[in-house]
Write an enzyme that holds these catalytic residues in place. Structure first.
Site, mmCIF file in Angstrom:
data_model
loop_
_atom_site.group_PDB
_atom_site.id
_atom_site.type_symbol
_atom_site.label_atom_id
_atom_site.label_comp_id
_atom_site.label_asym_id
_atom_site.label_seq_id
_atom_site.Cartn_x
_atom_site.Cartn_y
_atom_site.Cartn_z
ATOM 1 N N ARG A 1 -11.727 15.404 9.605
ATOM 2 C CA ARG A 1 -10.720 15.713 8.753
ATOM 3 C C ARG A 1 -11.336 16.707 7.997
ATOM 4 O O ARG A 1 -12.356 17.052 7.409
ATOM 5 C CB ARG A 1 -10.584 14.664 7.726
ATOM 6 C CG ARG A 1 -9.794 14.865 6.963
ATOM 7 C CD ARG A 1 -9.436 13.591 5.743
ATOM 8 N NE ARG A 1 -8.556 14.226 4.656
ATOM 9 C CZ ARG A 1 -8.732 13.706 3.240
ATOM 10 N NH1 ARG A 1 -9.765 12.964 2.845
ATOM 11 N NH2 ARG A 1 -7.851 13.922 2.513
ATOM 12 N N ILE B 1 1.010 7.073 -1.487
ATOM 13 C CA ILE B 1 0.719 6.889 -3.039
ATOM 14 C C ILE B 1 -0.768 5.932 -3.028
ATOM 15 O O ILE B 1 -0.892 4.748 -2.820
ATOM 16 C CB ILE B 1 1.670 5.905 -3.726
ATOM 17 C CG1 ILE B 1 3.005 6.290 -3.299
ATOM 18 C CG2 ILE B 1 1.588 5.706 -5.152
ATOM 19 C CD1 ILE B 1 3.507 7.576 -3.908
ATOM 20 N N GLY B 2 -1.705 6.765 -3.089
ATOM 21 C CA GLY B 2 -3.200 6.124 -3.311
ATOM 22 C C GLY B 2 -3.893 6.585 -4.253
ATOM 23 O O GLY B 2 -2.998 6.941 -5.445
ATOM 24 N N ARG C 1 -5.290 12.515 -11.998
ATOM 25 C CA ARG C 1 -4.967 13.754 -12.041
ATOM 26 C C ARG C 1 -3.525 13.654 -12.644
ATOM 27 O O ARG C 1 -2.780 12.701 -12.556
ATOM 28 C CB ARG C 1 -4.585 14.267 -10.531
ATOM 29 C CG ARG C 1 -5.824 14.337 -10.030
ATOM 30 C CD ARG C 1 -5.973 15.047 -8.372
ATOM 31 N NE ARG C 1 -6.858 14.636 -7.579
ATOM 32 C CZ ARG C 1 -6.845 14.340 -6.476
ATOM 33 N NH1 ARG C 1 -5.481 14.705 -5.593
ATOM 34 N NH2 ARG C 1 -7.773 13.940 -5.630
ATOM 35 N N GLU D 1 1.168 0.766 -0.328
ATOM 36 C CA GLU D 1 1.112 -0.524 0.672
ATOM 37 C C GLU D 1 1.001 -1.847 -0.216
ATOM 38 O O GLU D 1 1.362 -2.830 0.314
ATOM 39 C CB GLU D 1 0.061 -0.489 1.698
ATOM 40 C CG GLU D 1 0.368 0.755 2.687
ATOM 41 C CD GLU D 1 -1.097 0.936 3.529
ATOM 42 O OE1 GLU D 1 -1.769 0.057 3.808
ATOM 43 O OE2 GLU D 1 -1.148 2.166 3.915
ATOM 44 N N GLU E 1 -4.626 7.490 9.150
ATOM 45 C CA GLU E 1 -5.229 8.809 9.337
ATOM 46 C C GLU E 1 -6.228 8.874 10.526
ATOM 47 O O GLU E 1 -6.344 9.976 11.272
ATOM 48 C CB GLU E 1 -5.572 9.442 8.145
ATOM 49 C CG GLU E 1 -4.590 9.758 6.964
ATOM 50 C CD GLU E 1 -5.138 9.708 5.783
ATOM 51 O OE1 GLU E 1 -5.533 8.243 5.263
ATOM 52 O OE2 GLU E 1 -5.054 10.592 5.130
HETATM 53 P P1 ADP Z 1 -7.734 7.277 -1.557
HETATM 54 O O1 ADP Z 1 -7.752 7.258 -0.072
HETATM 55 O O2 ADP Z 1 -6.814 8.434 -2.266
HETATM 56 O O3 ADP Z 1 -8.949 7.115 -2.082
HETATM 57 P P2 ADP Z 1 -6.278 4.956 -1.188
HETATM 58 O O4 ADP Z 1 -5.028 5.058 -0.292
HETATM 59 O O5 ADP Z 1 -7.571 4.031 -0.559
HETATM 60 O O6 ADP Z 1 -6.840 6.037 -1.913
HETATM 61 O O7 ADP Z 1 -5.817 3.896 -2.484
HETATM 62 C C1 ADP Z 1 -6.732 3.660 -3.630
HETATM 63 C C2 ADP Z 1 -5.876 2.890 -4.701
HETATM 64 O O8 ADP Z 1 -5.285 2.105 -4.148
HETATM 65 C C3 ADP Z 1 -6.978 2.205 -5.607
HETATM 66 O O9 ADP Z 1 -7.402 3.080 -6.800
HETATM 67 C C4 ADP Z 1 -5.882 1.269 -6.252
HETATM 68 O O10 ADP Z 1 -5.118 1.839 -7.371
HETATM 69 C C5 ADP Z 1 -4.968 0.980 -5.238
HETATM 70 N N1 ADP Z 1 -5.125 -0.283 -4.484
HETATM 71 C C6 ADP Z 1 -5.724 -0.913 -3.675
HETATM 72 N N2 ADP Z 1 -5.694 -2.155 -3.285
HETATM 73 C C7 ADP Z 1 -4.524 -2.522 -4.062
HETATM 74 C C8 ADP Z 1 -3.775 -3.563 -4.390
HETATM 75 N N3 ADP Z 1 -4.053 -4.775 -3.613
HETATM 76 N N4 ADP Z 1 -2.987 -3.721 -5.344
HETATM 77 C C9 ADP Z 1 -2.389 -2.669 -6.027
HETATM 78 N N5 ADP Z 1 -3.498 -1.163 -5.858
HETATM 79 C C10 ADP Z 1 -4.074 -1.236 -4.988
#
Ligand code: ADP
Length: 396
Positions: free
Chosen positions: A89, A207-208, A239, A334, A383
């Site tokens: 990536r 939305i991560g 951010r 998710e 991904e």
């Molecule tokens: P990245 O790849 O950008 O680090 P991800 O897609 O793995 O992010 O998302 C991470 C975020 O997802 C965490 O910071 C948290 O806020 C959220 N998250 C993970 N598991 C849960 C859950 N069970 N319920 C709510 N939010 C969650």
């Protein structure tokens, strides 16, 4: 039968997933965290078991050496030549890379040259590529760009209304990110809609911790919320997302702790978003718990977060002149049904009708009511699989 490794190298981390291809079966996965720091954390998941070890990993080459040794030690592979392809990536492909590409010395140099667009990411990605090329010289190396999917955006969408010279001379424009994820979930959504993707209009919400929203028309990105860098767009874990740029010099003039432009950008990247408003956490689970206890800052952070997502969905309903589907994906997309409800509740006028019962289930699921004009899906992103598929396609 051959094995392909998907690699996501960050500045202090290296995540990997090993596939049996073309079956697309995950054989093992894991990651290195805290590379270059004391007590690096090394995790391997294989055969339903998880091994975690703590030792010092000084750089990416060392991480790859440990990984290849672990493949043999844990009997994940009997011989390293079983790995015939490695996909990497890469965050910024600029205007140069419109699709995944075989790595040559020239391509590697171009990835490094694009570091000014992603100073934290591209150098780390390049280190990962070099480490694997050194230790697995016979495997096909492929780079998969986060920005490639967005290179189909029309100029009216990707340009900023600044003097032309800033685009012509400095390539200042919107590049977007999370392209691999937006592409994957749009393709999966088209399957669920039972339509050829060329005939679909889909809004994808990744939305991560980092987060972006994309308008996808006929399977192609026509606009996306992240901008020149991943700082733009919706509010995120740490951010700010979009702001009036005048805030920037104003803060520098008034807050003595912000001495340079980089200080301001760092604050907007690392101390803003959910963290900045809640003064608690960037993690949506902590915000959820604090909201339940009635914490007003967490409540405001959550409301602002949903508000920004809602507004971008509204924009993209206009850009696409309606949509067949909205998709939620990534860690928060998710898993946080309360966020999806907070976003979609106020959008019934657009023909978006959430089924609250379905919204509380997990996995790939349609969460809109049967007669909802716009379908809403939750689709777990993958991904790593897209990277492995691209390696396969380029090997032939
Ligand atoms: P990245 O790849 O950008 O680090 P991800 O897609 O793995 O992010 O998302 C991470 C975020 O997802 C965490 O910071 C948290 O806020 C959220 N998250 C993970 N598991 C849960 C859950 N069970 N319920 C709510 N939010 C969650």
């Amino acid at each position: 039968m051959s094995k392909t490794l998907s690699v996501n190298a960050g500045s202090s981390s290296l995540k990997w997933q090993l596939y049996e291809m073309p079956e697309e079966k995950v054989i093992a996965k894991g990651m290195f965290e805290r590379i270059g720091l004391k007590d690096s954390i090394v995790t391997v998941k294989f055969n339903g078991e998880k091994e975690e070890k703590i030792y010092d990993v000084h750089n990416h080459v060392e991480a790859v050496e440990h990984l290849l040794a672990d493949f043999k030690r844990l009997n994940i592979l009997s011989d390293l030549t079983e790995i015939t392809g490695v996909g990497h990536r890469v965050v910024a492909g600029g205007e140069l890379f419109k699709k995944s590409t075989l790595v040559t010395p020239e391509v590697l140099q171009q990835v490094k040259d694009l570091s000014s667009l992603a100073p934290l990411h591209n150098p780390a990605n390049a280190q990962g590529i070099e480490a694997f090329m050194k230790l697995l010289p016979d495997a096909t190396s492929v780079v998969v760009f986060d920005t490639a999917f967005h290179t189909t955006m029309p100029e009216k969408a990707f340009r900023y209304p600044l003097p032309n010279k800033y685009y012509d001379e400095f390539q200042v424009r919107k590049y977007g990110a999370h392209g691999t994820s937006h592409m994957y979930v749009a393709q999966e959504a088209a399957k669920l809609l039972g339509k050829p993707i060329e005939e679909t209009k889909i809004i994808t919400c990744h939305i991560g911790n980092g987060a972006s929203i994309t308008a996808v028309k006929g399977g192609k990105s026509v606009d996306t919320s992240m901008g020149f860098t991943p700082l733009g767009g919706i509010m995120m874990g740490t951010r700010s997302g979009d702001l009036d740029p005048s805030v920037f010099p104003y803060l520098m003039a008034h807050d003595s702790s912000l001495k340079t432009a980089q200080d301001v950008v760092d604050m907007m990247n690392k101390q803003s978003g959910l963290t900045g408003i809640s003064e608690l956490s960037s993690d949506m689970r902590d915000i959820r718990d604090a909201r339940k206890e009635g914490n007003p800052k967490a409540m405001l952070a959550f409301d602002m977060y949903c508000d920004r997502i809602q507004k971008y969905i509204g924009q993209y309903l206009a850009v696409l002149n309606g949509a067949d589907a909205i998709v939620f994906t990534a860690g928060i997309g998710e898993n946080a049904e309360y966020m999806r409800e907070g976003v979609l509740e106020g959008l019934s006028w657009f023909g978006i009708d959430l089924d609250k019962e379905k919204n509380s289930t997990y996995g790939t699921v349609e969460i809109s009511k049967e007669n909802s004009r716009v379908k809403v899906f939750v689709i777990p992103t993958d991904e790593e699989l897209v990277i492995a598929r691209d390696v396969e396609a380029l090997k032939k």
